[in-house]
Design a protein around this motif. Structure first.
Motif, PDB file in Angstrom:
ATOM      1  N   CYS A 134      68.618  79.640  19.647  1.00 30.46           N
ATOM      2  CA  CYS A 134      68.758  80.187  21.115  1.00 30.46           C
ATOM      3  C   CYS A 134      67.802  79.482  21.863  1.00 30.46           C
ATOM      4  O   CYS A 134      66.805  79.341  21.661  1.00 30.46           O
ATOM      5  CB  CYS A 134      68.554  81.631  20.821  1.00 30.46           C
ATOM      6  N   ASN A 135      68.377  78.764  23.010  1.00 25.53           N
ATOM      7  CA  ASN A 135      67.472  78.452  24.181  1.00 25.53           C
ATOM      8  C   ASN A 135      66.766  79.775  24.915  1.00 25.53           C
ATOM      9  O   ASN A 135      67.401  80.427  25.744  1.00 25.53           O
ATOM     10  CB  ASN A 135      68.096  77.494  24.817  1.00 25.53           C
ATOM     11  N   LYS A 216      63.191  72.134  19.180  1.00 21.87           N
ATOM     12  CA  LYS A 216      62.864  72.751  20.400  1.00 21.87           C
ATOM     13  C   LYS A 216      62.754  74.181  20.059  1.00 21.87           C
ATOM     14  O   LYS A 216      61.707  74.972  20.534  1.00 21.87           O
ATOM     15  CB  LYS A 216      63.422  72.260  21.734  1.00 21.87           C
ATOM     16  N   GLU A 217      63.888  74.695  19.776  1.00 20.25           N
ATOM     17  CA  GLU A 217      63.938  76.212  19.461  1.00 20.25           C
ATOM     18  C   GLU A 217      63.702  76.786  18.193  1.00 20.25           C
ATOM     19  O   GLU A 217      63.995  76.109  17.241  1.00 20.25           O
ATOM     20  CB  GLU A 217      65.468  76.603  19.936  1.00 20.25           C
ATOM     21  N   ASP A 218      63.121  78.059  18.266  1.00 25.47           N
ATOM     22  CA  ASP A 218      62.773  78.615  16.795  1.00 25.47           C
ATOM     23  C   ASP A 218      64.226  79.201  16.396  1.00 25.47           C
ATOM     24  O   ASP A 218      65.310  79.372  17.188  1.00 25.47           O
ATOM     25  CB  ASP A 218      62.100  79.989  17.123  1.00 25.47           C
ATOM     26  N   MET A 219      64.433  79.381  15.067  1.00 29.23           N
ATOM     27  CA  MET A 219      65.602  79.831  14.593  1.00 29.23           C
ATOM     28  C   MET A 219      65.747  81.339  14.954  1.00 29.23           C
ATOM     29  O   MET A 219      64.880  82.073  14.564  1.00 29.23           O
ATOM     30  CB  MET A 219      65.614  79.611  12.911  1.00 29.23           C
ATOM     31  N   ALA A 220      66.710  81.661  15.293  1.00 32.56           N
ATOM     32  CA  ALA A 220      67.066  83.292  15.789  1.00 32.56           C
ATOM     33  C   ALA A 220      67.508  83.946  14.508  1.00 32.56           C
ATOM     34  O   ALA A 220      67.333  85.089  14.389  1.00 32.56           O
ATOM     35  CB  ALA A 220      67.891  83.377  17.045  1.00 32.56           C
ATOM     36  N   TRP A 221      68.137  83.501  13.717  1.00 27.98           N
ATOM     37  CA  TRP A 221      68.994  83.936  12.424  1.00 27.98           C
ATOM     38  C   TRP A 221      69.147  82.901  11.625  1.00 27.98           C
ATOM     39  O   TRP A 221      69.421  81.757  11.586  1.00 27.98           O
ATOM     40  CB  TRP A 221      70.335  84.588  12.852  1.00 27.98           C
ATOM     41  N   ASN A 222      69.253  83.549  10.042  1.00 31.33           N
ATOM     42  CA  ASN A 222      69.280  82.696   9.007  1.00 31.33           C
ATOM     43  C   ASN A 222      70.030  83.508   7.916  1.00 31.33           C
ATOM     44  O   ASN A 222      69.616  84.231   7.329  1.00 31.33           O
ATOM     45  CB  ASN A 222      68.062  82.182   8.611  1.00 31.33           C
ATOM     46  N   LYS A 244      81.503  78.996  20.926  1.00 24.34           N
ATOM     47  CA  LYS A 244      82.216  78.700  22.291  1.00 24.34           C
ATOM     48  C   LYS A 244      81.697  79.917  23.358  1.00 24.34           C
ATOM     49  O   LYS A 244      81.377  79.567  24.363  1.00 24.34           O
ATOM     50  CB  LYS A 244      83.678  78.608  21.904  1.00 24.34           C
ATOM     51  N   GLU A 245      81.683  81.123  22.829  1.00 28.17           N
ATOM     52  CA  GLU A 245      81.596  82.201  23.867  1.00 28.17           C
ATOM     53  C   GLU A 245      79.904  82.432  23.901  1.00 28.17           C
ATOM     54  O   GLU A 245      79.742  82.821  25.333  1.00 28.17           O
ATOM     55  CB  GLU A 245      81.909  83.569  23.100  1.00 28.17           C
ATOM     56  N   LEU A 246      78.994  81.889  23.080  1.00 31.30           N
ATOM     57  CA  LEU A 246      77.704  82.106  23.577  1.00 31.30           C
ATOM     58  C   LEU A 246      77.090  80.719  24.104  1.00 31.30           C
ATOM     59  O   LEU A 246      75.720  80.874  24.291  1.00 31.30           O
ATOM     60  CB  LEU A 246      77.012  82.503  22.135  1.00 31.30           C
ATOM     61  N   ARG A 247      77.594  79.768  23.951  1.00 27.38           N
ATOM     62  CA  ARG A 247      77.066  78.478  24.346  1.00 27.38           C
ATOM     63  C   ARG A 247      76.429  78.415  25.744  1.00 27.38           C
ATOM     64  O   ARG A 247      75.017  77.715  25.913  1.00 27.38           O
ATOM     65  CB  ARG A 247      77.930  77.124  24.229  1.00 27.38           C
ATOM     66  N   GLU A 248      76.929  79.188  26.674  1.00 24.42           N
ATOM     67  CA  GLU A 248      76.417  79.026  27.924  1.00 24.42           C
ATOM     68  C   GLU A 248      75.187  79.784  27.919  1.00 24.42           C
ATOM     69  O   GLU A 248      74.340  79.863  28.854  1.00 24.42           O
ATOM     70  CB  GLU A 248      77.588  79.806  28.983  1.00 24.42           C
ATOM     71  N   ASN A 249      74.893  80.756  27.244  1.00 23.56           N
ATOM     72  CA  ASN A 249      73.653  81.504  27.131  1.00 23.56           C
ATOM     73  C   ASN A 249      72.459  81.079  26.268  1.00 23.56           C
ATOM     74  O   ASN A 249      71.773  81.566  26.097  1.00 23.56           O
ATOM     75  CB  ASN A 249      73.819  82.929  26.882  1.00 23.56           C
ATOM     76  N   GLY A 250      72.738  79.527  25.946  1.00 18.65           N
ATOM     77  CA  GLY A 250      71.628  79.044  25.126  1.00 18.65           C
ATOM     78  C   GLY A 250      71.767  78.984  23.634  1.00 18.65           C
ATOM     79  O   GLY A 250      70.839  78.607  22.764  1.00 18.65           O
ATOM     80  N   TRP A 251      73.070  79.568  22.952  1.00 13.94           N
ATOM     81  CA  TRP A 251      73.066  79.620  21.594  1.00 13.94           C
ATOM     82  C   TRP A 251      73.806  78.433  21.051  1.00 13.94           C
ATOM     83  O   TRP A 251      74.573  77.556  21.483  1.00 13.94           O
ATOM     84  CB  TRP A 251      73.931  80.869  21.321  1.00 13.94           C
ATOM     85  N   GLN A 252      73.261  78.153  19.816  1.00 14.51           N
ATOM     86  CA  GLN A 252      73.628  77.070  18.853  1.00 14.51           C
ATOM     87  C   GLN A 252      73.842  77.635  17.455  1.00 14.51           C
ATOM     88  O   GLN A 252      73.099  78.300  17.142  1.00 14.51           O
ATOM     89  CB  GLN A 252      72.898  75.914  18.915  1.00 14.51           C
ATOM     90  N   LEU A 253      75.254  77.381  16.978  1.00 11.00           N
ATOM     91  CA  LEU A 253      75.381  78.187  15.646  1.00 11.00           C
ATOM     92  C   LEU A 253      75.634  77.086  14.720  1.00 11.00           C
ATOM     93  O   LEU A 253      76.653  76.066  14.843  1.00 11.00           O
ATOM     94  CB  LEU A 253      76.572  79.115  15.576  1.00 11.00           C
TER      95      LEU A 253
END
Length: 268
Positions: A134-135, A216-222, A244-253
């Protein structure tokens, strides 16, 4: 002196009868892997020179020779991966050694019931991993603008004198950080719980730092999941939908797999 036994994994003996063991080189790169039948369980192994691969010498190489460690760890992983494409495999950790075939047989026999349960658990399933990043700056902007707790604090500060506002704004910054972490955990846990419904089992692993991932980002979940092969496509489609739903808020899965069932099988 008996040659050491290097154990890669355990498979149901009935499966060995249905499909021959592929010609794979052992840990020392010379002799091929072979099998040792132990009742209704088969061990996939290779032999090693006890002087060259003693516990002390391996520890020394692991600590002092990174190139050797990477090469051998990669060999172990690739070998177990190759076996898992053919058999139901209980994979063993890197450098699992026994002094002789008899010591291996005793270890397997003493854990037989656990091994048979594990075969039933993982048969027809694949292990998949999901790392969520997550950004924080992007998500913080969203949280800061829509969180009712933060809005209430801002309203409270606006009613104060200029002098008091300065100190209260410091508290507001800390509140935003705590709400950010709560939001990250809430989103991650909701996704994890939903994915567990699509899997036979799901578990949470330790999240890695940005230093470990070189991101750049810390891992939010593993998270790690044991998924029935027939449900893998749906499982991955669900992850793509969340992305797709979360990308705008800075998430990458990032989903990866299939892997041998390291996290859902154990061999004491």
């Amino acid at each position: 002196m008996d040659r050491l036994i290097y154990l890669y994994g355990l498979i149901p003996r009935k499966e060995e009868g249905q499909q021959p063991l592929p010609p794979l080189k052992g840990f020392d790169g010379t002799d091929n892997l072979y099998t040792i039948p132990i009742g209704d369980i088969t061990a996939v192994v290779c032999q090693l020179d006890p002087e060259k691969y003693s516990e002390e010498s391996i520890k020394e190489r692991v600590n002092d020779d990174m190139e050797w460690l990477q090469e051998k760890a990669f060999h172990h992983h690739e070998t177990v991966m190759a076996l898992s494409k053919i058999f139901t495999v209980i994979p063993l950790k890197f450098c699992t050694l026994y002094k002789n075939p008899d010591s291996l047989k005793r270890a397997v026999q003493s854990n037989r019931s656990n091994m048979l349960y594990t075969f039933d658990l993982i048969a027809g399933h694949e292990e998949w991993n999901l790392k969520m990043y997550c950004n924080d700056q992007l998500l913080k902007k969203q949280v800061s603008g829509s969180n009712p707790v933060i809005e209430a604090k801002r309203e409270e500060i606006s009613q104060l004198s200029k002098g008091k506002q300065f100190f209260e704004k410091k508290k507001l910054d800390k509140l935003i950080e705590s709400q950010l972490e709560e939001e990250k955990n809430k989103i991650s846990e909701n996704i994890h719980l939903h994915l567990k419904e699509l899997a036979r089992k799901g578990d949470v692993k330790k999240a890695w730092s940005a230093a470990a991932t070189a991101r750049k980002e810390d891992m939010a979940w593993n998270g790690v999941y044991l998924v029935e092969k027939s449900k893998v496509e749906r499982f991955l489609e669900q992850i793509q939908q969340y992305e797709k739903e979360l990308r705008e808020n800075g998430w990458q899965l990032e989903a990866s797999g299939p892997w041998p069932a390291y996290h859902f099988s154990s061999f004491s």
